[in-house]
Write a protein that holds these residues in place. Structure first.
Motif, short mmCIF file in Angstrom:
data_model
loop_
_atom_site.label_atom_id
_atom_site.label_comp_id
_atom_site.label_asym_id
_atom_site.label_seq_id
_atom_site.Cartn_x
_atom_site.Cartn_y
_atom_site.Cartn_z
N ARG A 36 0.85 -1.19 0.00
CA ARG A 36 0.00 0.00 0.00
C ARG A 36 0.88 1.24 0.00
O ARG A 36 2.01 1.22 0.54
N GLN A 37 0.37 2.28 -0.66
CA GLN A 37 1.10 3.54 -0.76
C GLN A 37 0.22 4.64 -0.19
O GLN A 37 -0.91 4.82 -0.62
N ASP A 38 0.78 5.36 0.77
CA ASP A 38 0.08 6.48 1.39
C ASP A 38 0.89 7.74 1.15
O ASP A 38 2.13 7.69 1.07
N GLN A 85 -7.78 2.45 6.05
CA GLN A 85 -7.30 1.58 4.97
C GLN A 85 -7.47 2.26 3.60
O GLN A 85 -7.16 1.65 2.56
N THR A 86 -7.93 3.48 3.60
CA THR A 86 -7.98 4.27 2.38
C THR A 86 -6.55 4.51 1.90
O THR A 86 -5.73 5.05 2.64
N ALA A 87 -6.25 4.07 0.70
CA ALA A 87 -4.87 4.14 0.20
C ALA A 87 -4.85 3.69 -1.26
O ALA A 87 -5.85 3.28 -1.83
N TYR A 89 -3.27 0.82 -3.55
CA TYR A 89 -2.76 -0.54 -3.36
C TYR A 89 -2.11 -1.04 -4.65
O TYR A 89 -2.69 -0.92 -5.73
N ARG A 109 -7.05 2.37 -6.44
CA ARG A 109 -7.28 3.47 -5.50
C ARG A 109 -8.53 3.14 -4.70
O ARG A 109 -9.62 3.08 -5.26
#
Lengths: 113, 112
Positions: A36-38, A85-87, A89, A109
């Motif tokens: 995951r990328q934030d 968990q909004t991110a 992926y 997204r």
């Protein structure tokens, strides 16, 4: 066709819902990964699999599960989605040889309201 | 603690100019260092991979250097093009493991 395909590309859902993100690859690689990328953070590993019978937790696996249905397919599930968990992926694959690049899909997204 | 730090966070240059992006790491034991390019809305794409014994590697207009003694790497882009606008991510692989430590990236914008 893309070598690593992720579906869906975008998803908006509500807290508490079960979500499945899918990844398929045509590269013939044994190794598959979910990241995951934030914003402001580097990619972080959720789960990885080195072959169909091998599943391993990464650094941030809590709240996630995976299934390796075949060499080419690796899916990520959020059993009960929560807003943090909004991110973005990403699924990735790599050859088992050392010093080989990872090949990434174009990401999913995910927004959880 | 294993970390990868990149600088600058963002950079704006004019088309045709050169630029250099920096990566410092504290990862040990070290296996290899990678540079990826990530276009907006796309996944990262590998540019170069360097092992401990390599100190430079090129891929077209992209040249990466590695100083394993000082634990620094740089990515030099020559004669920039509009299509170079992207984030550039430095990644270090822990020796003998599946672990890749990702930097937060440098966001490059090339203006006409």
């Amino acid at each position: 066709d893309a070598d690593v395909t992720q579906t869906p590309r975008n998803r908006i859902t509500k807290t508490g819902k079960r979500i499945m993100l899918e990844c398929s690859q045509t590269k013939g690689h044994d190794r598959m990964y979910w990241y995951r990328q934030d914003p402001g953070l580097g990619l972080r590993l959720i789960y990885y699999s080195f072959d169909v019978k091998d599943i391993n937790k990464g650094e941030i696996s809590d709240g996630y599960s995976v299934s390796r249905q075949a060499q080419a397919k690796f899916s990520l599930s959020l059993e009960s989605a929560i807003p943090n968990q909004t991110a973005l992926y990403f699924c990735a694959t790599s050859d088992s040889w050392e010093n080989q690049p990872q090949h990434f899909g174009d990401g999913t997204r995910l927004s959880i309201l | 603690k294993n970390q990868v730090e990149q600088s600058p966070q963002s950079l704006i240059i004019l088309e045709g100019k050169n630029c250099t992006l920096q990566c410092n790491y504290t990862v040990s034991p070290f296996s290899n260092l990678r540079w990826y390019k990530q276009d907006t809305g796309r996944g990262p794409v590998s540019l170069t991979i360097m092992t401990f014994s390599e100190n430079t590697k090129s891929n077209g207009r992209y040249t990466a250097t590695l100083d394993a003694d000082t634990k620094q790497s740089s990515l030099h882009i020559t004669a920039s093009q509009l299509s170079d606008s992207a984030s550039y991510i430095c990644v270090v692989n822990l020796s003998g493991t599946y672990k890749y430590i990702f930097g937060t990236g440098t966001r490059l914008k090339v203006l006409a």
